[in-house]
Design an enzyme around this catalytic site. Structure first.
Site, PDB file in Angstrom:
ATOM      1  CB  SER A 102      -3.022   7.246  -2.828  1.00  0.00           C
ATOM      2  OG  SER A 102      -3.513   6.675  -1.638  1.00  0.00           O
ATOM      3  CE  LYS A 109       4.318   4.468   4.233  1.00  0.00           C
ATOM      4  NZ  LYS A 109       4.164   3.020   4.053  1.00  0.00           N
ATOM      5  N   GLY A 148      11.161   0.658   3.336  1.00  0.00           N
ATOM      6  CA  GLY A 148      10.288   0.933   4.478  1.00  0.00           C
ATOM      7  C   GLY A 148       9.325  -0.209   4.772  1.00  0.00           C
ATOM      8  CB  ALA A 149       7.096  -2.241   2.623  1.00  0.00           C
ATOM      9  CG  ASN A 161      17.736  -4.448  -0.909  1.00  0.00           C
ATOM     10  OD1 ASN A 161      16.640  -4.387  -1.465  1.00  0.00           O
ATOM     11  ND2 ASN A 161      18.443  -3.367  -0.633  1.00  0.00           N
ATOM     12  CB  THR A 218      11.111  -5.184  -4.721  1.00  0.00           C
ATOM     13  OG1 THR A 218      10.474  -6.047  -5.669  1.00  0.00           O
ATOM     14  CG2 THR A 218      12.110  -5.971  -3.896  1.00  0.00           C
TER      15      THR A 218
END
Ligand code: NAP
Length: 291
Positions: free
Chosen positions: A22, A73, A136-137, A158, A204
């Site tokens: 991160s 999340k 999620g994004a 997708n 992705t």
């Protein structure tokens, strides 16, 4: 580096697993240093089993704010006292604020996406969008597009067709948006969708450092035009293969780095009321990335 932390130091941090990759500690600690604030931002790698205790620990330790990353999340929402409007619609939280002992969840990815697309708002209004990915994004992308950018249609491509279809039904139901469709990852569906799109977004991990950096999420034979905008949510490398190709062919390009910094800026403002020096932080973080 500030070595004089004391009981009133504002504690911020990140929960996820894994978190060693991160950039958040870097982004926030540069900000804290630049603004000379009495804060610290710490990474906490937490197992699924310990997630509830870790979230409750925010109250016990008086932690002011946490970022939440993969894979928590969505699952973290059940431990919170309330959700902001966007977090509630998207169903995912990347920021928790401890407001007088109440834990409120936000999704500031939407702000990062909004800031990244804002310079192109006029160009994009009433135009079609192709979105690669349905994770999620992608949820944050779809919410932001529908709420702020008036797309004429959104076409999701997708790998797992069923997940794309679920997303279409979800946003039709939650936001009353009907011009959204889903296609599987095959050349002809992608080509048709791309040809009619003013904006193409990669949500992705294809193209991401280290494992996927040599990959391109679309067939290499597709040529972009100078009327298209290509937004890659990946921030490392700053110039993915997708963006390099799109730029060579004359398209406008947007890297995920601006989104990364702007979502962090919004979280920081929610926690501290302070404005992040976005340009300075951007330059410092870009310097650390693979070009
Ligand atoms: P996620 O929830 O795991 O979703 C990943 C999506 O990518 C899924 O739709 C998945 O398809 C698809 N995918 C994964 N590997 C693939 C492959 N090899 N071939 C084809 N499709 C593949 O992840 P996310 O949280 O949405 O994140 C997606 C990307 O956005 C990541 O690269 C992440 O780093 C980036 N991101 C950037 C920011 C930023 O601030 N710039 C913020 C958040 C995320 P299936 O449905 O078939 O599994």
């Amino acid at each position: 580096m500030n070595n004089s932390f004391h009981k009133d130091t504002v504690i911020l941090g990140l929960i996820g697993k894994p978190i060693s990759h991160s950039y958040s500690p870097l982004i926030y600690n540069i900000t804290i240093e630049l603004k000379k604030l009495d804060c610290i931002y710490l990474p906490f790698e937490v197992t699924e089993k310990q997630l509830k205790n870790a979230i409750n620990g925010m109250i016990a330790y008086n932690i002011k704010g946490l970022n939440i990353t993969i894979p928590y999340k969505e699952s973290v929402t059940k431990y919170l006292d309330g959700l902001s409007e966007e977090a509630s619609i998207i169903g995912a939280v990347n920021t928790i604020s401890n407001i007088a002992g109440k834990l409120i969840g936000f999704n500031t990815d939407t702000h990062g996406i909004y800031e990244s697309l804002l310079p192109y708002a006029l160009q994009l209004s009433n135009k079609s969008v192709t979105l690669l990915g349905a994770g999620g994004a992608s949820r944050a992308v779809i919410y932001t597009l529908i709420k702020y950018f008036n797309p004429s249609s959104i076409s999701i491509i997708n790998r797992t067709a069923q997940k794309g279809e679920e997303l279409c039904n979800y946003f039709t139901d939650k936001m009353g948006y009907h011009s959204i469709s889903s296609h599987s990852f095959n050349d002809s569906a992608i080509r048709d969708s791309l040809n009619s799109s003013a904006l193409i977004i990669n949500a992705t991990p294809i193209g991401m450092y280290p494992g996927n950096a040599d990959l391109h999420p679309l067939m290499e034979t597709y040529s972009f035009t100078n009327e298209q905008i290509v937004f890659d949510l990946i921030y490392n490398p700053h110039m993915t293969r997708l963006l390099t190709k799109a730029s060579k062919e004359g398209a406008e390009i947007i890297s995920g780095l601006k989104m990364l910094i702007c979502q962090a800026a919004k979280s920081f403002e929610i926690w501290t009321g302070e404005i992040m020096p976005v340009e300075d932080v951007f330059k410092s973080v870009k310097y650390m990335l693979i070009e």
